[in-house]
Design an enzyme around this catalytic site. Sequence first.
Site, PDB file in Angstrom:
ATOM      1  CB  SER A  82      -0.934  -0.073   1.200  1.00 42.35           C
ATOM      2  OG  SER A  82      -1.813   0.988   1.225  1.00 42.35           O
ATOM      3  CG  ASP A 306      -3.174  -0.863  -1.833  1.00 44.96           C
ATOM      4  OD1 ASP A 306      -3.312   0.302  -1.428  1.00 44.96           O
ATOM      5  OD2 ASP A 306      -3.545  -1.863  -1.181  1.00 44.96           O
ATOM      6  CG  ASN A 402      -7.078   6.318   6.642  1.00 42.87           C
ATOM      7  OD1 ASN A 402      -8.069   5.943   6.037  1.00 42.87           O
ATOM      8  ND2 ASN A 402      -6.400   5.507   7.442  1.00 42.87           N
ATOM      9  CB  ALA A 526      -1.411   0.281  20.876  1.00 42.65           C
ATOM     10  CB  SER A 527       0.282   2.178  15.759  1.00 37.76           C
ATOM     11  OG  SER A 527       0.488   1.570  14.503  1.00 37.76           O
ATOM     12  N   GLY A 528      -1.712  -0.290  15.080  1.00 36.95           N
ATOM     13  CA  GLY A 528      -1.758  -1.688  14.664  1.00 36.95           C
ATOM     14  C   GLY A 528      -0.691  -1.994  13.617  1.00 36.95           C
ATOM     15  NE  ARG A 534      -0.868   5.337  13.844  1.00 32.86           N
ATOM     16  CZ  ARG A 534       0.349   5.346  13.313  1.00 32.86           C
ATOM     17  NH1 ARG A 534       1.174   6.346  13.554  1.00 32.86           N
ATOM     18  NH2 ARG A 534       0.755   4.345  12.557  1.00 32.86           N
TER      19      ARG A 534
HETATM   20  C1  16G Z   1      -4.221  -0.168   8.111  1.00 30.13           C
HETATM   21  C2  16G Z   1      -5.698  -0.257   7.823  1.00 30.13           C
HETATM   22  C3  16G Z   1      -6.321   1.120   7.863  1.00 30.13           C
HETATM   23  C4  16G Z   1      -6.023   1.813   9.157  1.00 30.13           C
HETATM   24  C5  16G Z   1      -4.538   1.815   9.440  1.00 30.13           C
HETATM   25  C6  16G Z   1      -4.283   2.281  10.857  1.00 30.13           C
HETATM   26  C7  16G Z   1      -6.883  -1.739   6.304  1.00 30.13           C
HETATM   27  C8  16G Z   1      -6.976  -2.234   4.893  1.00 30.13           C
HETATM   28  N1  16G Z   1      -5.927  -0.835   6.513  1.00 30.13           N
HETATM   29  O1  16G Z   1      -3.548   0.496   7.093  1.00 30.13           O
HETATM   30  O2  16G Z   1      -7.703   0.963   7.704  1.00 30.13           O
HETATM   31  O3  16G Z   1      -6.482   3.128   9.134  1.00 30.13           O
HETATM   32  O4  16G Z   1      -4.045   0.488   9.340  1.00 30.13           O
HETATM   33  O5  16G Z   1      -2.926   2.223  11.139  1.00 30.13           O
HETATM   34  O6  16G Z   1      -7.612  -2.142   7.181  1.00 30.13           O
HETATM   35  P1  16G Z   1      -2.410   2.357  12.610  1.00 30.13           P
HETATM   36  O7  16G Z   1      -3.024   1.252  13.443  1.00 30.13           O
HETATM   37  O8  16G Z   1      -0.934   2.277  12.514  1.00 30.13           O
HETATM   38  O9  16G Z   1      -2.852   3.705  13.111  1.00 30.13           O
HETATM   39 MG    MG Z   2      -3.903   0.952   0.551  1.00 30.97          MG
END
Ligand code: 16G
Ligand code: MG
Length: 567
Positions: A82, A306, A402, A526-528, A534
Site C-alpha cells: 500500500s 494500491d 484517511n 496503540a498503532s496496529g 498514536r
Molecule cells: C491499516 C488499515 C487502515 C487503518 C490503518 C491504521 C486496512 C486495509 N488498513 O492500514 O484501515 O487506518 O491500518 O494504522 O484495514 P495504525 O493502526 O498504525 O494507526
Molecule cells: Mg492501501
Amino acid sequence: MDSIFNQPKPVVTIQDEVKNALVQNAAPYPLPEGKRFQYGTAGFRMKADVGLDHVVYAVGIVAALRSKRRNEATIGVMITASHNPAEDNGVKVVDPMGDMLEQEWEEYATQLANTENALFGDIYEKLTNDLLVDPVHQVHTRKSKVVFARDTRASGPHLIKALKASLDALHVEYTDYGILTTPMLHHMVRCHNTKNSPRPFGEASEAGYHKKMANAFKKAMYGRKIKGHLTVDCANGVGGPKLHDLLKYLPNASNDGIDIKVVNDDVIKPEALNYECGADYVKTKQRAPPSSNAVPFERCCSLDGDADRIVYYFIDDNKEFHLLDGDRIATLAANFIADQARVAGIGDKLKIGVVQTAYANGASTEYIQKVMKLPVDCTPTGVKHLHHAAKRFDIGVYFEANGHGTVLFNDNAIDIIKGHDPQSPGQKHALESLDALIDLINQAVGDAFSDMLLTEVALAHRAWSPQDWMNTYIDLPNKLVRVVVPDRNVFKAVDAERRLESPAGAQARIDHYVNLTNRGRAFARASGTEDAVRVYAEAHSARDAEKLANQVAEVVETYGMRAASKS
Ligand code: 16G
Ligand code: MG
C-alpha cells in the site's frame, strides 16, 4: 436418538506426497532466524527481503485451507504494501465475498508464517484436522481455489513465485491476475463466488471491472455536467496504469464525461512509489504533492500505492491547501444517497447510517447527526471493523478519515430500489441514480476509483465546486502525535478506541486535560501497524488542539515508562 454431534471426530491423514512437497517447495524460502511475523490490520507488511517470501509461502497454505473451509470458494491473495516505501511489501488474504479474512483466521496465518520449513507438512495436517474436520463437515476432495495479484513493486514477482510454490504443493486451482489494484482483486474474488448466485457481482476480468464501473458512472451522471478538470495523483503506484485503462471506458470531456489529468503515474522508477505523493503523504503532511501543480480551486485527489484509499483537496488563490478527506467523502456520499432516497419516495423505508472511527473530525460527526439527521456508529480503526458495522444498516456509508471506505447496500435496500414503482419522473430519475450507484460503488471493499467516481457524481448532481463542498461544515482544528514507548501493548483501548482501559489511571489524566479544553476531545491508541502509540486531539482552536495533543502525549510517555519500570 444418536446425534451426529456425538460421533467421534474422524482423523484425517495427509498423504506423504503432499506433506513432502510442502516441505520441499519451501526450500528456497527459509524462516529467518529471530524474526516474529504477525498478521496485522492490513495483513503482513515489512521490508520485502527479510523473510517475506517465507510468509507469502505460508499464506498460500492459509488460502488453500480457507478455500476448503468455505466449501472450495475462491479465496484471494494480494501482494502489496500500500502506502509503505518501495522497498517494503506485504500480503493479505481476501475472503469469498471480497471482504477481509475472518479475524479468527488471522491467528492461523500468524502461526503458519512462523513455522519452520521442515514442519509445514505437519502443521498443514494439524490445521486440516483442527479446522476442516468435524462429523458434519468432512474434508472435501475437490480442489481449493485461489486467485492472486500484485502491485507494481519490484519484489512482487519473487513473492508470487513463493506463493505459487505452496499452492502447487497443495494442488490448488489458481488464477494469476498479474498486476491489479487491491480493490480490483477483491472484485475478482467476489465475482467468482457469486457467479451462480441470484446477485452476481460481475465479470471476473479487468475489462469486466472497468465496464461495470464505466456503465454505472454514465447512468449515475444522468446527463449532469462536471465543471473543470480533476487531477488524479496515482502515487506512482498500480493506480496509474489501471486508471489509464479505466479512462478508455469512461466518457471523456468532449463527450459529456469527465476530464481527468493523471499525475504521478510513473511505475518504471521503483523508488518513485509513494515518494512525496499519494493519499498518505497528502493526509499526513496536509499539503498537495509538489508534483501535482495544483491550479487554484480545481479538484485534485490522491490515491495510495494500491488504490484502495483516496482523499480530495484544492488550493485557493492564496495557495492555501484545503483537504477533503474521508470524513468529507462520507458526508457528501451519505447526503447525496439520503437525498436521492427521499426524492425517490423510499427514504422512510431505508435505514441509512454512517460509520466512522474516533479519528473522524467531531464537526463531521455533529453535521451528520444534527444536520443530515442520520445515525453514526463509531468502531475501532481498520477497514474490517467499519465494514462489519456498516452491514447493520440498509445503506451503510463507512469511511476512515484517511480515505479508506465505501458504501454497502444490503439485499433489502437493493430490493426496494429495484422494485419501487416510481410515481413521477423525479422519482424515476432518483431511483435510476440509486440503482446505478449499486454498481458504481465497489461494495466488496473501499476502492479509490469507485469512490472518486461517486464523489464526481455527487458533486455534479449538486453542481458543487470543491469550496461548496468544503463549506458544508467547518472542521475542528486537530493534531496527531506519534509517541514511541517501551511497550505499546500496555495501552489497551476500549469504547471504539476512545478510552484507555490500561495503564490504570492514564485515562483519568487524559480526561483532566480534555475537560480543561474548549471543545476538547482526545484519545490515545496503540498503532496496529507500527511500534508506537498514536494520539489524536481536537479543540476549538489550533493552539488548543496542539496543546491538548502534547499533554496527552506526555501522559502516554509517563505511563508507558512507568509500566516498563514495573515489569
Ligand atoms: C491499516 C488499515 C487502515 C487503518 C490503518 C491504521 C486496512 C486495509 N488498513 O492500514 O484501515 O487506518 O491500518 O494504522 O484495514 P495504525 O493502526 O498504525 O494507526
Ligand atoms: Mg492501501
